[in-house]
Design a protein around this motif. Structure first.
Motif, PDB file in Angstrom:
ATOM      1  N   THR A 226       0.858  -1.172   0.000  1.00 33.26           N
ATOM      2  CA  THR A 226       0.000   0.000   0.000  1.00 33.26           C
ATOM      3  C   THR A 226       0.894   1.223   0.000  1.00 33.26           C
ATOM      4  N   LEU A 227       0.652   2.123  -0.962  1.00 34.04           N
ATOM      5  CA  LEU A 227       1.485   3.307  -1.087  1.00 34.04           C
ATOM      6  C   LEU A 227       0.719   4.506  -0.554  1.00 34.04           C
ATOM      7  N   ASP A 228       1.420   5.346   0.181  1.00 36.63           N
ATOM      8  CA  ASP A 228       0.803   6.582   0.656  1.00 36.63           C
ATOM      9  C   ASP A 228       1.216   7.694  -0.296  1.00 36.63           C
ATOM     10  N   VAL A 229       0.267   8.123  -1.145  1.00 40.29           N
ATOM     11  CA  VAL A 229       0.616   9.057  -2.204  1.00 40.29           C
ATOM     12  C   VAL A 229       0.989  10.423  -1.648  1.00 40.29           C
ATOM     13  N   ARG A 230       0.179  10.896  -0.712  1.00 39.27           N
ATOM     14  CA  ARG A 230       0.415  12.251  -0.202  1.00 39.27           C
ATOM     15  C   ARG A 230       1.704  12.318   0.610  1.00 39.27           C
ATOM     16  N   GLY A 231       2.066  11.179   1.189  1.00 41.64           N
ATOM     17  CA  GLY A 231       3.232  11.193   2.065  1.00 41.64           C
ATOM     18  C   GLY A 231       4.550  11.096   1.311  1.00 41.64           C
ATOM     19  N   GLY A 232       4.567  10.472   0.167  1.00 40.99           N
ATOM     20  CA  GLY A 232       5.874  10.226  -0.442  1.00 40.99           C
ATOM     21  C   GLY A 232       5.880  10.441  -1.928  1.00 40.99           C
ATOM     22  N   ASP A 233       6.985  10.091  -2.539  1.00 41.50           N
ATOM     23  CA  ASP A 233       7.095  10.333  -3.970  1.00 41.50           C
ATOM     24  C   ASP A 233       6.591   9.114  -4.749  1.00 41.50           C
ATOM     25  N   VAL A 234       5.308   9.073  -4.945  1.00 42.54           N
ATOM     26  CA  VAL A 234       4.718   8.002  -5.734  1.00 42.54           C
ATOM     27  C   VAL A 234       4.429   8.548  -7.123  1.00 42.54           C
ATOM     28  N   ASN A 235       4.978   7.919  -8.140  1.00 39.48           N
ATOM     29  CA  ASN A 235       4.638   8.326  -9.500  1.00 39.48           C
ATOM     30  C   ASN A 235       4.203   7.111 -10.305  1.00 39.48           C
ATOM     31  N   GLU A 236       3.865   7.354 -11.554  1.00 35.17           N
ATOM     32  CA  GLU A 236       3.344   6.258 -12.369  1.00 35.17           C
ATOM     33  C   GLU A 236       4.310   5.082 -12.438  1.00 35.17           C
ATOM     34  N   ASP A 237       5.589   5.397 -12.615  1.00 32.32           N
ATOM     35  CA  ASP A 237       6.552   4.312 -12.743  1.00 32.32           C
ATOM     36  C   ASP A 237       6.600   3.454 -11.480  1.00 32.32           C
ATOM     37  N   ARG A 238       6.469   4.136 -10.349  1.00 36.16           N
ATOM     38  CA  ARG A 238       6.468   3.427  -9.087  1.00 36.16           C
ATOM     39  C   ARG A 238       5.270   2.466  -9.014  1.00 36.16           C
ATOM     40  N   ILE A 239       4.104   2.943  -9.475  1.00 33.77           N
ATOM     41  CA  ILE A 239       2.905   2.103  -9.449  1.00 33.77           C
ATOM     42  C   ILE A 239       3.081   0.911 -10.377  1.00 33.77           C
ATOM     43  N   ILE A 240       3.625   1.190 -11.554  1.00 31.59           N
ATOM     44  CA  ILE A 240       3.812   0.115 -12.531  1.00 31.59           C
ATOM     45  C   ILE A 240       4.751  -0.944 -11.967  1.00 31.59           C
ATOM     46  N   ARG A 241       5.788  -0.487 -11.310  1.00 33.07           N
ATOM     47  CA  ARG A 241       6.740  -1.441 -10.744  1.00 33.07           C
ATOM     48  C   ARG A 241       6.023  -2.378  -9.770  1.00 33.07           C
TER      49      ARG A 241
END
Ligand SMILES: Nc1ncnc2c1ncn2[C@@H]1O[C@H](COP(=O)(O)OP(=O)(O)OP(=O)(O)O)[C@@H](O)[C@H]1O
Ligand SMILES: [Mg+2]
Lengths: 516, 435
Positions: A226-241
């Motif tokens: 589970t990624l916390d978008v507001r808290g960290g640097d989540v971008n599309e590539d991160r999601i794809i990974r």
């Protein structure tokens, strides 16, 4: 964000279908007033998880626990989950086309006394609800007379009427154009401000990045993270990974086009609307396709792209008025679909459920259904060939299923799309028309489908791609035609094509020089 | 557990629709056995079996056409009237114009085809719902029958009666049995074994999973034993009787139409149109032709059924074929055909028809009146379809599941754990009807 209370927790959910473990030990936690996205490849189990949550699969048919507002809940059906304020909007819209907006909003929930509906009250409330989702249409309009974008908003209005606390949206923007999508996303954010949490499933990662507060990633029926978008640097590539387990170098496979001479040409194509004969849906349109070329059709929803494609494909839409089709320099007649198929045309519909597939059929029969003659001796179908051909496509397109004997209705949305693609690739067409070919398809599979399209082009076939996603059209096409209100307004080479310019030609009849 | 799914495969073959058939087949066996005990062995006697075939072959022939009509998404209410209308024309042609009986049979088929073309035209090319077209047809052709027959019975000549009341000839040594019937029985078993062997071979070639060998052997042995037992019963009746000619016609049609629906292009197109006609048309299927074909085919079969009936009755009359449409439709639905179209099999409809036939017959044998028979038939139809609908809503097929000691809720318990290396035992198609 992290400090907000958790309102929903699904713990160790396991759901099996005969022979398939769709979910194993999946957990997610949704906090009050957040937009929680669920990402994953086609067939990962996203829709299944939401069906468990909303009572489509009732308590007892899955293992695990659902804790909602600090209490364990056991929903028997959709009604009981709705009573608790959880409303799901399914991947396929569930409105009744022949009923009005008001009737749809209050369906099953009609205001009134003693079984008599109070229409005045209903209409008043409908107007208020429509205002909340930003619609100003007459509530008496029939659903079939408004576009998909507005239909989606009506679905949300319907949910709001049920006093929703947690809204589940399964690929809500898959069938919407960019404007409508943006409107919907704004609305979801707006609802968040009013304390309504949402769970959203989407394959459009840019949207997720834009509105999600946290993201749960599911792969092969398991929670990955589970990624916390507001808290960290989540971008599309991160999601794809997270989704595919590796990073994706680029969104489009490499390709050097080998473009031959013009082999397919349409001249002065004019078609009437099937019911309203004064209305022309195609106005004198002409275009060409070269061998080995990928041609994009850009236009807003309702511009007449699908109508153009379908009317060429054996006059399967509207009333033919005028126009000629040439293939390899000779004029050809395409009076019905089988003539079109015989002349090497294939059309992959944007609407796979109602136009692309027979959902009662199994995978192998679906794959060969558009050209049965190819595997038949006389009138007799060769089962053996059917099975082995379907199995080849299963492997080459990586259709996620234990066997090709499985019914297509049991596949996830994206895998159904691959079956439709296989069905038309099997006809071995010279010109393949793809209408929104990657709708509802995950990033990895999109890449694969782009690869397939490019391969077909490399074999010297012509491909027409109709898409509402401009980046996709620009990345894929060698040439792009823009269509506005049933007319081809402009033509761009891949070098010239830029989103702003395309957009201008998609929204007015201005010529290229003016647009540029 | 995996053993259990293998047992299912003896009748289930593995696919969804065959699994449904297996369930209804089990019900048929149960009904026959119940009446066999209840009537103290009267049900499975040569005389009774021959009577059942004679009495129901024409209904079963109608069921073949009906299941195809329903699969394509239509219905045909006119079959009884069409049968009666054809019957009277054929009888009149022979009685008044001395038409030789073989030509009369051809005439009957032509009349059926013309009626079918008429109804097919309205359904396929004008787009009037088949319910309406055939409701009209029901009135029109019933009236036609009574107009031509002037409400009197028209007798049919000797030779013609063979198709409704004829038997195989007695040839060869006197074995105490009808030799031809025995030969046919043996041939059927050989054909069965050969088919099983071929199916296994193709499955192996396809690289798809095959059931264990003992499943195949058990299947051939069990079905073969039933066929042989039936052959001896049919052959052992009163001298001069055997497996009836009408039954032979029925068997030939069942084989032909099973092949047509399963293995030919037109067969596939019927399912495609019934499943999703828009998608079918966009795949190049000429749905109008398909609709025309199923309606026309139904009327031809109705014409044939009408002729078999008057051959058996010895005369054509004004009440022939009354209510047949309901029996044929019930047979199709009991046999697992989907009300909305797209799903069904010929063999399923035949088994469904046999369920009705043996119920009818058994109840008559125990002395129940026509009133009671109707009530029971109605209830059975309702129950059979209700079970089917329930199973589908549960995402499984489980006539067998009902007999299991413990039922956990939900379909997950239907996932057998493969223990024998191959994953085939987990094949979902064998246990669900959810498609
Ligand atoms: N009724 C069913 N019977 C059998 N298998 C099913 C059924 N419904 C879903 N599945 C299987 O469960 C898995 C998960 O499907 P699901 O629809 O949840 O995927 P998804 O993540 O929503 O995919 P998509 O992005 O393509 O919509 C798939 O392998 C699918 O084939
Ligand atoms: Mg899904």
């Amino acid at each position: 964000m992290v400090d907000r209370p958790v309102i929903l927790e699904m713990r160790s959910i396991t759901k099996e279908f005969p022979g398939v473990k769709a979910l194993s030990d999946v957990s997610i936690a949704v906090r009050a007033g957040e937009v929680h996205a669920i990402c994953g490849e086609n067939g990962a189990g996203k829709s299944t998880l939401m069906k468990v949550l909303s009572g489509v699969y009732p308590f007892g048919t899955y293992e695990g626990q659902i804790v909602y507002q600090a209490e364990e809940v056991r929903f028997r059906d959709i009604r009981s989950s709705e009573a608790a304020g959880i409303v799901i909007i399914h991947q396929e819209l569930a409105l009744i086309p022949e009923l009005s907006i008001t009737e749809n909003i209050f369906l099953g929930n009609e205001p009134g006394r003693g079984g008599v509906i109070n229409w005045k009250e209903a209409k008043k409330r409908a107007v208020q609800l429509l205002a909340r989702v930003g619609l100003r249409d007459d509530p008496d309009t029939l659903i079939k007379d408004i576009g998909v974008g507005k239909q989606q908003l009506v679905e949300i209005a319907k949910a709001l009427n049920k006093d929703v606390k947690l809204l589940i949206l399964d690929e809500p923007t898959a069938a919407l154009n960019e404007n409508d999508s943006q409107h919907l996303l704004d609305l979801i954010v707006g609802l968040k401000g009013k304390g309504i949490a949402s769970i959203m499933i989407s394959h459009k990662l840019n949207e997720i990045e834009q509105i999600a507060d946290s993201i749960t990633i599911i792969r092969d029926g398991k929670t990955i993270e589970t990624l916390d978008v507001r808290g960290g640097d989540v971008n599309e590539d991160r999601i794809i990974r997270g989704m595919v387990g590796r990073s994706l170098q680029s969104r489009f496979p490499d390709r050097t086009p080998h473009i031959g001479e013009v082999f397919f040409e349409v001249r002065n194509w004019t078609v009437q609307h099937p019911l309203v004969t004064e209305r022309l849906v195609c106005k004198n349109e002409s275009f060409t396709v070269r061998k080995g070329e990928i041609v994009g059709f850009a236009g807003l929803m309702g511009a007449g792209r699908t109508e153009l494609a379908m009317s060429i494909f054996g006059r399967s839409y509207g009333n033919f008025v005028d126009g000629q089709v040439f293939k390899d320099g000779k004029e050809i007649q395409l009076r019905n679909v089988s003539e079109a198929i015989d002349h090497g045309l294939a059309y992959v519909s944007e609407d796979r459920k109602s136009l692309g597939l027979n959902l009662l059929d199994d995978i192998k029969r679906s794959v060969v259904s558009a050209k049965l003659g190819k595997i038949s001796r006389g009138q007799v179908v060769d089962d053996f060939k059917e099975h082995s051909i379907a199995d080849e496509y299963r492997k080459s397109l990586r259709i996620k299923t234990p066997t090709v004997d499985e019914g297509v209705s049991k596949l996830s949305g994206g895998n159904q799309q691959k079956v439709v693609l296989a069905k038309w690739m099997f006809t071995d067409p010279d010109l393949l028309i793809l209408d929104e070919p990657t709708r509802g398809i995950d990033v990895g599979a999109k890449f694969e489908i782009y690869g397939i399209i490019q391969q077909l082009a490399a074999q010297g076939k012509g491909v027409i791609v109709i898409s509402s996603e401009l980046p996709e059209l620009i990345g894929l096409s060698d040439r792009i035609y823009t269509i506005f209100e049933g007319q081809i307004t402009n033509e761009f080479t891949s070098a010239e094509a830029e989103p702003e310019m395309l957009m201008k030609s998609m929204t007015s009849t201005s010529k290229k020089a003016e647009a540029a | 557990m995996s053993g259990f799914s293998d047992v299912k495969k003896i009748f289930g073959g593995g696919t969804t629709s065959t699994a449904r058939q297996a369930g209804i087949l089990l019900s048929l066996v149960a009904i026959v056995l119940v009446f066999q005990f209840w009537t103290n062995g009267l049900t499975l006697t040569p005389g009774n079996l021959i009577a059942v075939v004679n009495q129901y072959s024409y209904i079963l022939i109608l069921a073949i056409g009906m299941v195809m009509v329903i699969i394509a998404g239509h219905i045909d209410l006119s079959v009884g009237s069409v049968a009666a209308f054809t019957g009277i024309i054929v009888a009149k042609a022979m009685a008044d114009f001395n038409l030789p009986w073989p030509l009369a049979i051809v005439l009957g088929l032509v009349v059926g085809a013309l009626i079918g073309a008429w109804q097919g035209f309205w359904v396929a090319y004008v787009g009037v719902p088949a319910f309406i077209v055939t409701l009209a047809g029901m009135l029109i052709f019933r009236g036609g029958n009574q107009y031509i027959g002037a409400a009197t019975a028209v007798p049919v000549p000797e030779g013609f009666t063979a198709i409704g009341a004829g038997y195989l000839p007695e040839i060869g040594p006197d074995t105490g049995y009808n030799n031809l019937t025995l030969v046919l029985g043996f041939l059927a078993v050989v054909a069965l074994a050969w088919r099983e062997w071929r199916a296994r071979r193709t499955q192996a070639e396809m690289g798809s999973e095959t059931a264990p060998v003992w499943v195949s052997i058990a299947r051939v042995v069990i079905i073969g034993a039933v066929v042989l037992y039936a052959a001896f019963l049919f052959a052992g009746g009163r001298v001069g009787t055997s497996f009836p000619v009408s039954g032979l016609i029925l068997v030939a049609l069942v084989i032909a139409y099973s092949f047509l629906t399963r293995n030919t292009i037109i067969g596939r197109h019927i399912y495609a149109v019934g499943g999703n006609s828009h998608a079918a048309e966009l795949s190049g299927v000429k749905s109008k032709r398909v609709n025309f074909f199923v309606m026309m085919n139904m009327s031809i079969l109705a014409g044939l059924a009408g002729m078999i009936f008057i051959a058996r009755a010895g005369a054509s009359g004004g009440q022939d074929g009354n209510g047949w449409e309901l029996d044929a439709i019930a047979a199709a639905f009991i046999g697992g055909t989907a009300v909305a179209g797209g799903v069904g099999t010929v063999i399923g409809a035949i088994i469904g028809g046999l369920v009705m036939a043996f119920l009818n017959n058994g109840l008559q044998l125990v002395g129940a009146g026509a009133d009671l028979v109707q009530i029971v038939k109605g209830l059975v139809l309702l129950l059979a379809v209700a079970i089917d609908v329930y199973n589908r809503s549960q995402g499984r097929f489980s006539i067998i599941g009902i007999f299991r000691p413990k039922r956990r809720s939900g379909p997950s318990d239907q996932t057998p754990t493969p223990t024998t290396g191959t994953p085939d035992t987990a094949k979902p198609g064998a246990v669900t009807v959810n498609n």
